[in-house]
Design a protein around this motif. Structure first.
Motif: not given
Length: 282
Positions: A106-115
């Motif tokens: 989920e941390e990777e999902w959040e990072a990809l969502y932000g950028v």
């Protein structure tokens, strides 16, 4: 350009992530066309290079994932120019996050969502009041990828956010039609940028295959997408074009799995290489 045949000279464009790759190529081409520039960048080296190369442009040190930075960015554009005609949402990155979806976090999902998506929402919403005050007219150009229109294993979440750009572009185009603001997207194939230096990394043994991987015979370059952006920025050329995604891919999406066999007028849909130079293979 000595003649403003595109009728864009004097307009103001904001380009996010304009310090390298497609963003920088777009900034260079827009400047050549006489467009006044505001560029958001947060890499110190790229900021210094932009300020040296484009002394007349507004170069803002801003992280467009941050809401406070976005608010400050738009305020600086208004303070300097008093208007905004063109917004290019260029920022996007797969962040070198590649794994099967079952192994993603989920941390990777959040990072990809932000950028890849959230910043586009934030910058666009913040820019709209100034664009509407400037209007009627205007253009919003969202950078996506050809991966929004085909499956890409080990990058499922990245592709999902890029697919969302299509829906965002189409729906926003309908909403803003009455304001004369056109909203479109550009979807490039693999392009040599700061993120993917594909062409130079292809192993020597596989370099002859480059001409077979793409119907147009080469990887993309930043100026390919920049040209599409200038077309979409020009109301004279694309004044009735909105809600669409322009695929800039050298014919790859049209070809599907089909590739030309090396040195032959014959095609195959079967893999013919062991390594492509930019995909990590153990």
């Amino acid at each position: 350009m000595t003649d403003d045949i595109l009728q864009v000279a004097g307009k103001v464009a904001l380009i996010t992530g304009g310090g390298a790759g497609i963003g920088r190529a777009t900034a260079d081409l827009f400047a050549e066309a006489g467009i006044r520039l505001a560029i958001a960048e947060n890499d110190p080296t790229r900021l210094a290079d932009l300020r040296a190369a484009m002394p007349d442009a507004l170069i803002v040190d801003a992280d467009v994932r941050d809401r406070d930075d976005v608010a400050r960015l738009i305020q600086e554009v208004e303070d300097r120019f008093g208007r905004l005609d063109i917004l290019v949402n260029n920022v996007g990155d797969y962040l070198k996050i590649t794994s099967f979806f079952a192994d993603s976090t989920e941390e990777e999902w959040e990072a990809l969502y932000g950028v890849n998506l959230l910043h586009m929402f934030r910058v666009t919403k913040a820019a709209l009041p100034l664009m509407k005050k400037t209007g009627p007219g205007g253009a919003i150009i969202n950078l996506s990828t050809v991966e929004a229109f085909r499956g890409i294993p080990r990058a499922t979440v990245y592709a999902a956010f890029k697919s969302a750009i299509t829906g965002f572009t189409q729906s926003l185009a309908v909403e803003l039609g009455a304001d004369g603001i056109r909203v479109n997207a550009i979807a490039p194939e693999t392009t040599d940028t700061a993120q993917i230096t594909a062409d130079s990394k292809v192993p020597l043994a596989n370099r002859p295959h480059i001409g077979t991987w793409f119907p147009m015979g080469r990887f993309g370059r930043g100026e390919d997408s920049a040209g599409a952006a200038l077309y979409l920025a020009s109301e004279r050329l694309s004044g009735w074009v909105t809600g669409t995604s322009m695929v800039v891919d050298g014919g790859v999406l049209a070809a599907g799995a089909w590739m030309r066999m090396q040195g032959k007028d014959t095609f195959t849909h079967l893999p013919i290489i062991a390594a492509d130079g930019y995909t990590d293979i153990e």
